[in-house]
Scaffold this active site. Structure first.
Site, short mmCIF file in Angstrom:
data_model
loop_
_atom_site.label_atom_id
_atom_site.label_comp_id
_atom_site.label_asym_id
_atom_site.label_seq_id
_atom_site.Cartn_x
_atom_site.Cartn_y
_atom_site.Cartn_z
N THR A 35 20.62 15.97 -5.14
CA THR A 35 21.89 15.77 -5.85
C THR A 35 22.98 15.42 -4.83
O THR A 35 23.79 14.51 -5.06
CB THR A 35 22.27 17.03 -6.65
OG1 THR A 35 21.09 17.52 -7.31
CG2 THR A 35 23.32 16.72 -7.70
N GLY A 100 15.49 23.68 -0.89
CA GLY A 100 15.32 22.82 0.28
C GLY A 100 15.36 23.60 1.59
O GLY A 100 15.33 23.00 2.67
N GLU A 106 24.00 26.86 3.80
CA GLU A 106 24.74 26.56 2.56
C GLU A 106 25.63 27.73 2.17
O GLU A 106 26.75 27.53 1.69
CB GLU A 106 23.76 26.23 1.44
CG GLU A 106 23.07 24.89 1.65
CD GLU A 106 21.95 24.62 0.67
OE1 GLU A 106 21.61 23.45 0.50
OE2 GLU A 106 21.39 25.57 0.09
C1 5RP Z 1 18.76 23.19 -0.75
C2 5RP Z 1 19.38 23.59 -2.04
C3 5RP Z 1 19.57 22.51 -3.05
O1 5RP Z 1 20.91 22.45 -3.38
C4 5RP Z 1 18.75 22.86 -4.27
O2 5RP Z 1 17.39 23.04 -3.89
C5 5RP Z 1 18.84 21.74 -5.32
O3 5RP Z 1 18.23 20.60 -4.82
P1 5RP Z 1 18.25 19.21 -5.59
O4 5RP Z 1 19.67 18.73 -5.58
O5 5RP Z 1 17.32 18.34 -4.79
O6 5RP Z 1 17.75 19.44 -7.00
O7 5RP Z 1 19.74 24.71 -2.29
O8 5RP Z 1 18.56 24.30 0.08
#
Ligand code: 5RP
Length: 224
Positions: A35, A100, A106
């Site tokens: 995203t 991720g 984060e």
């Molecule tokens: C990474 C995260 C991402 O924000 C979460 O996994 C969502 O990922 P995506 O935008 O690919 O759906 O927390 O550590």
């Protein structure tokens, strides 16, 4: 349209809406994930005078490649805004993040931001958090830490390289009856560097796209 294309389109719409929340001269925290990868080109195309910090080497490389200024996050004490995705968003605005593996950085970035904006496709809105909950663990004492968390089954190691901070990625796969209680328990477990439960008090707003429409959701009260 394939369902995955619809979800990706929703991620793009939410990211585009969030890019408009950034103004000139802001210090901007950039999350990690697919995203956020939609956010970066839209933000770069606005040609604002902003300084970004990135929550992963991947985001840093993508952002720099698009011409965004990315600074190390060592001397900045506060950020004006941070924008990031999520794996799950509960009705009370508890989040699960870290699919991720970037949840430690984060969370530091989200905590440092005046405004933490979560961008999601509609499938991320859930009735209740079900996990898994991503974990970053210290390599030292790893098995002892896993034992403290629960059984081997309750804390599964990911087959992933160490994080940029040298941590070991794992997932808590036990029940999430009470996110606050679980967050406290995980945070109090020696050897757990960080967990992926983000409390509602961190969340300023959730930007969600659903079938071509973008909605901004705001936590009304943030008890935890
Ligand atoms: C990474 C995260 C991402 O924000 C979460 O996994 C969502 O990922 P995506 O935008 O690919 O759906 O927390 O550590």
């Amino acid at each position: 349209m394939h369902p995955a294309d619809g979800i990706d389109q929703e991620k793009r719409l939410a990211a585009e809406a969030a890019a408009l929340l950034v103004d000139d001269h802001m210090r901007v925290g950039l999350g990690t994930g697919s995203t956020v990868s939609h956010l970066l080109p839209v933000l770069a195309a606005r040609r604002l005078d902003v300084v970004c910090v990135a929550t992963s080497p991947t985001t840093a490389a993508l952002a720099r490649g698009l011409g965004l200024a990315v600074a190390p996050f060592d001397h900045l004490a506060r950020l004006d805004i941070a924008i990031d995705g999520a794996d799950q968003v509960a009705p009370d605005f508890w989040l699960i993040k870290g699919g991720g593996g970037a949840h430690t950085r984060e969370k530091i970035v989200a905590c440092a931001a005046e405004r933490f904006v979560v961008i999601v496709s509609s499938d991320k809105l859930v009735d209740r958090l079900t996990g898994p909950v991503p974990l970053e663990l210290l390599g030292f004492g790893l098995e002892a830490t896993r034992r403290s968390i629960g059984s081997d089954a309750a804390c599964k190691l990911r087959s992933a390289p160490p994080t940029p901070d040298g941590g070991v990625l794992a997932d808590y796969t036990g029940e999430i009856e009470d996110p606050h209680a679980l967050a406290c328990r995980l945070a109090a477990t020696a050897g757990v560097v960080e967990h992926g439960l983000f409390p509602p008090r961190l969340v300023s707003e959730v930007v969600v796209a659903r079938q071509g429409q973008v909605e901004h959701l705001y936590p009304t009260s943030s008890p935890t």
